[in-house]
Design a protein around this motif. Structure first.
Motif, short mmCIF file in Angstrom:
data_model
loop_
_atom_site.label_atom_id
_atom_site.label_comp_id
_atom_site.label_asym_id
_atom_site.label_seq_id
_atom_site.Cartn_x
_atom_site.Cartn_y
_atom_site.Cartn_z
N LEU A 160 -5.80 -5.18 8.16
CA LEU A 160 -4.45 -5.76 7.09
C LEU A 160 -3.64 -4.52 6.82
CD1 LEU A 160 -6.00 -7.78 4.58
CD2 LEU A 160 -5.11 -9.00 6.59
N ASP A 194 1.14 -1.27 -0.04
CA ASP A 194 0.46 0.17 -0.32
C ASP A 194 0.87 1.00 0.23
OD1 ASP A 194 -2.90 -0.99 0.11
OD2 ASP A 194 -2.07 -2.11 2.34
N ARG A 241 -14.65 -5.87 -5.92
CA ARG A 241 -15.49 -6.43 -4.61
C ARG A 241 -17.04 -6.15 -5.12
NH1 ARG A 241 -12.62 -3.21 0.12
NH2 ARG A 241 -10.29 -3.25 -0.72
N PHE A 252 -10.02 -14.88 -2.01
CA PHE A 252 -9.35 -14.11 -2.82
C PHE A 252 -9.42 -15.10 -3.37
CE2 PHE A 252 -8.32 -11.68 1.34
CZ PHE A 252 -8.56 -9.68 1.09
N TYR A 309 0.01 -12.25 1.72
CA TYR A 309 -1.09 -11.82 3.31
C TYR A 309 -0.39 -12.78 3.52
CZ TYR A 309 -1.34 -7.14 2.03
OH TYR A 309 -1.42 -5.74 2.00
N ARG A 361 -10.73 -14.73 -7.55
CA ARG A 361 -9.59 -14.75 -8.79
C ARG A 361 -10.20 -16.05 -10.60
NH1 ARG A 361 -5.70 -12.70 -5.53
NH2 ARG A 361 -4.75 -15.24 -4.71
N LEU A 374 -13.24 -6.75 5.34
CA LEU A 374 -11.92 -5.55 5.50
C LEU A 374 -12.58 -4.97 5.77
CD1 LEU A 374 -9.98 -6.29 1.88
CD2 LEU A 374 -9.48 -6.45 3.98
N PHE A 434 -8.02 -6.44 -7.75
CA PHE A 434 -7.90 -7.85 -6.89
C PHE A 434 -8.13 -7.18 -5.64
CE2 PHE A 434 -7.50 -10.44 -11.28
CZ PHE A 434 -8.22 -10.70 -11.09
N PRO A 435 -8.73 -7.28 -4.44
CA PRO A 435 -10.34 -8.38 -5.13
C PRO A 435 -10.91 -7.31 -5.91
CG PRO A 435 -9.99 -6.84 -2.69
CD PRO A 435 -8.45 -6.87 -3.55
N ARG A 470 -2.59 -5.62 -8.39
CA ARG A 470 -2.76 -6.97 -7.46
C ARG A 470 -3.95 -8.28 -7.85
NH1 ARG A 470 -1.85 -5.54 -2.09
NH2 ARG A 470 -2.53 -3.23 -0.98
N TYR A 471 -2.71 -9.56 -7.57
CA TYR A 471 -3.06 -10.97 -8.10
C TYR A 471 -2.53 -11.55 -6.97
CZ TYR A 471 -3.06 -13.63 -11.90
OH TYR A 471 -4.10 -15.45 -13.01
N SER A 494 -0.48 -11.11 -4.28
CA SER A 494 -0.58 -10.18 -3.03
C SER A 494 -1.19 -11.79 -1.98
CB SER A 494 -1.76 -9.17 -3.49
OG SER A 494 -0.81 -8.09 -3.75
N GLY A 495 -2.07 -11.99 -3.09
CA GLY A 495 -2.92 -13.45 -1.57
C GLY A 495 -1.50 -14.25 -1.38
P1 TMP Z 1 -6.85 -3.52 -1.77
O1 TMP Z 1 -6.22 -2.18 -0.46
O2 TMP Z 1 -6.22 -3.25 -3.00
O3 TMP Z 1 -7.91 -3.45 -2.17
O4 TMP Z 1 -6.57 -4.84 -1.49
C1 TMP Z 1 -7.10 -4.75 0.09
C2 TMP Z 1 -6.18 -5.73 0.36
O5 TMP Z 1 -6.67 -6.88 0.32
C3 TMP Z 1 -5.13 -5.28 0.71
O6 TMP Z 1 -4.91 -4.96 2.26
C4 TMP Z 1 -4.58 -6.54 0.22
C5 TMP Z 1 -5.19 -7.75 0.54
N1 TMP Z 1 -5.20 -8.65 -0.37
C6 TMP Z 1 -5.08 -10.15 -0.17
O7 TMP Z 1 -4.50 -10.54 1.35
N2 TMP Z 1 -4.97 -11.43 -0.39
C7 TMP Z 1 -5.32 -10.95 -1.87
O8 TMP Z 1 -5.51 -11.65 -2.80
C8 TMP Z 1 -5.74 -9.86 -2.27
C9 TMP Z 1 -5.32 -10.08 -4.08
C10 TMP Z 1 -5.60 -8.95 -1.67
#
Ligand code: TMP
Ligand code: MG
Length: 207
Positions: free
Chosen positions: A152, A16, A47, A74, A107, A78, A59, A44-45, A99-100, A103-104
């Motif tokens: 997160l 971020d 929403r 998550f 995290y 996809r 979230l 991604f996500p 993101r793809y 990130s999944g």
């Molecule tokens: P965003 O802020 O880009 O909308 O993403 C929302 C949150 O989701 C961000 O903290 C990252 C997290 N995330 C995961 O934990 N797993 C995933 O697969 C993706 C795509 C995002």
């Protein structure tokens, strides 16, 4: 029959505040300004899709989910977009993802889930032609303001994710120094885009 060149799958990953969403949009806007309809932006996500709505509620702290259920949501999100991505690419349209699966994976690894388990659910999704890894120094990230309000988005989680993401680097990753001005970064992104080889067919994520 005319043989047309395929589209490419470009993924923007990073923490971020690294500017990746801004730059993903700028690249899509630039490509569409050159040739209307030649690129789509996919965050991604996502929403608006069914699994994305579940993720959004998690979230925003409306519902709770176990860590594994969240991970699968998550990933399922996809898969909700998999056919769209493949169709666009076949039609010669570039797909730019904010993101793809990286990130999944990052995290969920940061939360301590098992690596083999975590990777399973994304196997078979289209493999990006290039992953732009946005690297921002902690000082610049701090200057850009604190993390957001959602779950997160805490410094502790971000630091762990950064470390995991670093370990995911592969041959299709390109580093982007995201400390520069938005205009400088945009030019760096366009340069990487222009060097993508689209002669080989799109592949899928493997184990
Ligand atoms: P965003 O802020 O880009 O909308 O993403 C929302 C949150 O989701 C961000 O903290 C990252 C997290 N995330 C995961 O934990 N797993 C995933 O697969 C993706 C795509 C995002
Ligand atoms: Mg966010």
């Amino acid at each position: 029959m005319t043989s047309q060149r395929r589209g490419v799958l470009i993924v923007f990953e990073g923490l971020d505040r690294s500017g990746k969403s801004t730059q993903a949009k700028r690249l899509a806007d630039f490509l569409n300004s050159q040739n209307e309809g030649s690129a789509v932006l996919q965050a991604f996500p996502e929403r608006s899709e069914p699994f994305g709505q579940v993720i959004d509620r998690y979230l925003r702290r409306e519902i709770d989910l176990s860590e594994r259920a969240l991970h699968l949501a998550f990933s399922a999100n996809r898969w909700e977009k998999e056919q769209m991505i493949r169709d666009k690419i076949e039609q010669g349209i570039d797909v730019i993802c904010d993101r793809y699966c990286y990130s999944g994976v990052a995290y969920s690894l940061a939360k301590g889930l098992d690596e083999n388990w975590v990777r399973q659910s994304d196997i078979g999704l289209p493999r990006p032609d290039v992953v732009l890894f946005f690297e921002v120094s902690p000082e610049v990230a701090r200057q850009r303001g604190g993390f957001g309000e959602e779950r997160l988005e805490t410094e502790t989680i971000q630091q762990k994710v950064a470390k995991k993401m670093e370990e995911l680097r592969a041959d299709n990753w390109k580093s982007v120094n995201a400390d520069g001005s938005y205009d400088d970064v945009e030019l760096a992104v366009r340069k990487i885009y222009s060097e993508i080889d689209r002669t080989a067919p799109l592949t899928s994520l493997e184990k």
